[in-house]
Motif scaffolding. Structure first.
Motif, PDB file in Angstrom:
ATOM      1  N   TRP A   4       8.843 -45.589  36.464  1.00 10.27           N
ATOM      2  CA  TRP A   4       8.019 -44.438  36.112  1.00 10.27           C
ATOM      3  C   TRP A   4       8.847 -43.172  36.201  1.00 10.27           C
ATOM      4  O   TRP A   4      10.011 -43.210  36.614  1.00 10.27           O
ATOM      5  N   ILE A  52       8.711 -38.783  37.297  1.00  4.16           N
ATOM      6  CA  ILE A  52       8.050 -37.810  38.165  1.00  4.16           C
ATOM      7  C   ILE A  52       8.392 -36.407  37.672  1.00  4.16           C
ATOM      8  O   ILE A  52       9.544 -36.114  37.358  1.00  4.16           O
ATOM      9  N   VAL A  70       3.320 -38.602  38.848  1.00 10.28           N
ATOM     10  CA  VAL A  70       4.013 -39.791  38.370  1.00 10.28           C
ATOM     11  C   VAL A  70       3.464 -40.169  36.996  1.00 10.28           C
ATOM     12  O   VAL A  70       2.250 -40.153  36.770  1.00 10.28           O
TER      13      VAL A  70
END
Length: 235
Positions: free
Chosen positions: A38, A40, A46
């Motif tokens: 993922w 950020i 996120v």
């Protein structure tokens, strides 16, 4: 003495149990490697793989990929040159304040100010902060040899109105003898010296030839007969 020893043993047992518990549970608090899973942003939010997001308020939109965020700058509208305060929204600059002036040719002019950019071009800074210019409309000169002066937009006739008589320039308002037989003058329209480029020329009347001092008298047939009688009529 016996009670103190018993209490010390209990404390040591509790310390040993706590140490063993902390050693066993330490791996449970380690953070793993999040790369490739993922993305950020600057605020800690996120985003999953394939999701489009803005890393910061002034940043360009990015797509979260397994190799990290991939950001592409969009085509933003141009900012007006008179903009005095710029902010960024979704990666593009946005004008929040405009200067109350006109900018023309690299110079700044106040609202409703008039200025000249050349000897024939006048401009004005309008209330909408746009500059409008006009070029002087020069009237036709009254002469065939106008000249341009540094401080004048339109050509001027330094010697006054005139016109052409052939290749010769003659002043208006006079009759000029071009040769012994021709007289020329400038013509004008509407009663003003808006002269025609070419003069009007006229031929002068020629003097009549002089009579000869010696003239022969008219012949009289009867007189001739009287002076010279016919011989055949004499008896």
């Amino acid at each position: 003495m016996g009670s103190f020893s018993h209490l010390l043993i209990i404390v040591l047992l509790l310390v040993a149990v706590a140490a063993e518990y902390s050693i066993k549970t330490e791996p449970d608090y380690e953070f793993g490697d999040y790369r490739g899973r993922w993305c950020i942003d600057d605020h800690g939010f996120v985003y999953s793989i394939g999701e489009v997001y803005y890393p910061s308020p002034a940043a360009c939109p990015c797509t979260c990929t397994v190799d990290g965020p991939v950001c592409v700058r969009p085509r933003c509208p141009r900012i007006h040159p008179r903009c005095t305060r710029i902010t960024y929204k979704a990666c593009c600059p946005v004008c929040e304040a405009m200067a109350r002036v006109c900018v023309y040719g690299g110079k700044t002019y106040r609202l409703l100010e008039e200025f000249r950019v050349s000897r024939c071009e006048r401009c004005r800074c309008e209330a909408n902060r746009e500059v409008y210019c006009s070029i002087s409309d020069c009237p036709a000169p009254h002469c065939v040899n106008p000249t341009y002066e540094p401080n004048h937009c339109c050509p001027i006739c330094k010697t006054g109105p005139n016109c052409f008589a052939g290749s010769r320039v003659i002043p208006a308002g006079e009759r000029v003898n071009i040769d012994e037989q021709t007289v020329c003058y400038c013509t004008y329209r509407d009663g003003t010296w808006h002269t025609h480029p070419h003069a009007t020329c006229e031929q002068q009347p020629q003097p009549s030839p002089t009579l000869s001092a010696r003239t022969e008298p008219p012949k009289d047939e009867d007189t001739e007969r009287r002076l010279f009688p016919r011989l055949d009529l004499i008896p």
